[in-house]
Design a protein around this motif. Sequence first.
Motif, PDB file in Angstrom:
ATOM      1  N   ASP A 213       0.839  -1.194   0.000  1.00 59.63           N
ATOM      2  CA  ASP A 213       0.000   0.000   0.000  1.00 59.63           C
ATOM      3  C   ASP A 213       0.876   1.247   0.000  1.00 59.63           C
ATOM      4  O   ASP A 213       1.815   1.355   0.778  1.00 59.63           O
ATOM      5  CB  ASP A 213      -0.893   0.047   1.245  1.00 59.63           C
ATOM      6  CG  ASP A 213      -2.013  -0.967   1.182  1.00 59.63           C
ATOM      7  OD1 ASP A 213      -2.410  -1.329   0.062  1.00 59.63           O
ATOM      8  OD2 ASP A 213      -2.491  -1.383   2.247  1.00 59.63           O
TER       9      ASP A 213
ATOM     10  N   PRO B 262      -0.923   3.114   3.807  1.00 58.75           N
ATOM     11  CA  PRO B 262      -1.642   2.075   4.554  1.00 58.75           C
ATOM     12  C   PRO B 262      -2.776   2.664   5.392  1.00 58.75           C
ATOM     13  O   PRO B 262      -2.802   3.847   5.692  1.00 58.75           O
ATOM     14  CB  PRO B 262      -0.559   1.458   5.431  1.00 58.75           C
ATOM     15  CG  PRO B 262       0.536   2.433   5.472  1.00 58.75           C
ATOM     16  CD  PRO B 262       0.427   3.280   4.247  1.00 58.75           C
ATOM     17  N   LEU B 263      -3.726   1.797   5.739  1.00 62.91           N
ATOM     18  CA  LEU B 263      -4.848   2.205   6.579  1.00 62.91           C
ATOM     19  C   LEU B 263      -4.357   2.561   7.972  1.00 62.91           C
ATOM     20  O   LEU B 263      -3.285   2.124   8.408  1.00 62.91           O
ATOM     21  CB  LEU B 263      -5.874   1.072   6.658  1.00 62.91           C
ATOM     22  CG  LEU B 263      -6.528   0.676   5.340  1.00 62.91           C
ATOM     23  CD1 LEU B 263      -7.357  -0.582   5.525  1.00 62.91           C
ATOM     24  CD2 LEU B 263      -7.380   1.811   4.819  1.00 62.91           C
ATOM     25  N   THR B 264      -5.157   3.341   8.682  1.00 66.66           N
ATOM     26  CA  THR B 264      -4.785   3.709  10.044  1.00 66.66           C
ATOM     27  C   THR B 264      -4.856   2.492  10.951  1.00 66.66           C
ATOM     28  O   THR B 264      -5.552   1.513  10.665  1.00 66.66           O
ATOM     29  CB  THR B 264      -5.719   4.807  10.577  1.00 66.66           C
ATOM     30  OG1 THR B 264      -7.061   4.341  10.512  1.00 66.66           O
ATOM     31  CG2 THR B 264      -5.588   6.070   9.765  1.00 66.66           C
ATOM     32  N   HIS B 265      -4.159   2.551  12.062  1.00 64.55           N
ATOM     33  CA  HIS B 265      -4.051   1.389  12.942  1.00 64.55           C
ATOM     34  C   HIS B 265      -5.377   1.015  13.589  1.00 64.55           C
ATOM     35  O   HIS B 265      -5.623  -0.132  13.898  1.00 64.55           O
ATOM     36  CB  HIS B 265      -2.988   1.643  14.019  1.00 64.55           C
ATOM     37  CG  HIS B 265      -3.358   2.715  14.986  1.00 64.55           C
ATOM     38  ND1 HIS B 265      -3.230   4.057  14.690  1.00 64.55           N
ATOM     39  CD2 HIS B 265      -3.877   2.658  16.236  1.00 64.55           C
ATOM     40  CE1 HIS B 265      -3.652   4.781  15.716  1.00 64.55           C
ATOM     41  NE2 HIS B 265      -4.046   3.964  16.665  1.00 64.55           N
ATOM     42  N   TYR B 266      -6.283   1.955  13.784  1.00 67.92           N
ATOM     43  CA  TYR B 266      -7.561   1.657  14.431  1.00 67.92           C
ATOM     44  C   TYR B 266      -8.652   1.293  13.418  1.00 67.92           C
ATOM     45  O   TYR B 266      -9.762   0.942  13.807  1.00 67.92           O
ATOM     46  CB  TYR B 266      -8.019   2.827  15.297  1.00 67.92           C
ATOM     47  CG  TYR B 266      -8.200   4.114  14.539  1.00 67.92           C
ATOM     48  CD1 TYR B 266      -9.378   4.388  13.862  1.00 67.92           C
ATOM     49  CD2 TYR B 266      -7.185   5.062  14.492  1.00 67.92           C
ATOM     50  CE1 TYR B 266      -9.540   5.561  13.161  1.00 67.92           C
ATOM     51  CE2 TYR B 266      -7.340   6.238  13.789  1.00 67.92           C
ATOM     52  CZ  TYR B 266      -8.527   6.476  13.131  1.00 67.92           C
ATOM     53  OH  TYR B 266      -8.683   7.638  12.428  1.00 67.92           O
ATOM     54  N   ASP B 267      -8.357   1.375  12.129  1.00 64.75           N
ATOM     55  CA  ASP B 267      -9.325   1.046  11.093  1.00 64.75           C
ATOM     56  C   ASP B 267      -8.691   0.073  10.112  1.00 64.75           C
ATOM     57  O   ASP B 267      -8.440   0.385   8.955  1.00 64.75           O
ATOM     58  CB  ASP B 267      -9.769   2.333  10.386  1.00 64.75           C
ATOM     59  CG  ASP B 267     -10.914   2.104   9.420  1.00 64.75           C
ATOM     60  OD1 ASP B 267     -11.654   1.109   9.596  1.00 64.75           O
ATOM     61  OD2 ASP B 267     -11.078   2.916   8.504  1.00 64.75           O
ATOM     62  N   SER B 268      -8.483  -1.137  10.553  1.00 60.18           N
ATOM     63  CA  SER B 268      -7.720  -2.102   9.764  1.00 60.18           C
ATOM     64  C   SER B 268      -8.453  -2.572   8.513  1.00 60.18           C
ATOM     65  O   SER B 268      -7.832  -3.074   7.591  1.00 60.18           O
ATOM     66  CB  SER B 268      -7.368  -3.307  10.630  1.00 60.18           C
ATOM     67  OG  SER B 268      -8.565  -3.944  11.069  1.00 60.18           O
ATOM     68  N   ARG B 269      -9.773  -2.419   8.462  1.00 58.20           N
ATOM     69  CA  ARG B 269     -10.527  -2.869   7.294  1.00 58.20           C
ATOM     70  C   ARG B 269     -11.027  -1.713   6.435  1.00 58.20           C
ATOM     71  O   ARG B 269     -11.688  -1.923   5.431  1.00 58.20           O
ATOM     72  CB  ARG B 269     -11.690  -3.752   7.716  1.00 58.20           C
ATOM     73  CG  ARG B 269     -11.199  -5.015   8.397  1.00 58.20           C
ATOM     74  CD  ARG B 269     -12.264  -5.999   8.679  1.00 58.20           C
ATOM     75  NE  ARG B 269     -13.522  -5.400   9.118  1.00 58.20           N
ATOM     76  CZ  ARG B 269     -14.563  -6.086   9.506  1.00 58.20           C
ATOM     77  NH1 ARG B 269     -14.511  -7.395   9.508  1.00 58.20           N
ATOM     78  NH2 ARG B 269     -15.665  -5.491   9.887  1.00 58.20           N
TER      79      ARG B 269
END
Length: 76
Positions: free
Chosen positions: A5, A8-15
């Motif tokens: 990526d 990458p996505l944030t750590h609290y929103d993995s999906r």
Amino acid sequence: MKVTDALPLTHYDSRGLTAFYVAFGVTLSGFSLAQNLMGLSVLLRMRHRFTVMTAFAAVAGTVAATLSGPVLAVVC
């Protein structure tokens, strides 16, 4: 082939569901407002209904953009 990526996505929103729920909240609240304005169509003139919808669109868009961007850092 390995996929990485760029952002990458944030750590609290993995999906990656935060953006979906913000958009769904705006859509649902807009639908609710439209239903209520249709129920009040006897009391409100057309220009007042359009004024309320325009103000709601501006406020909801600003709040959703603020939540998605600077607050939650979901959309960069």
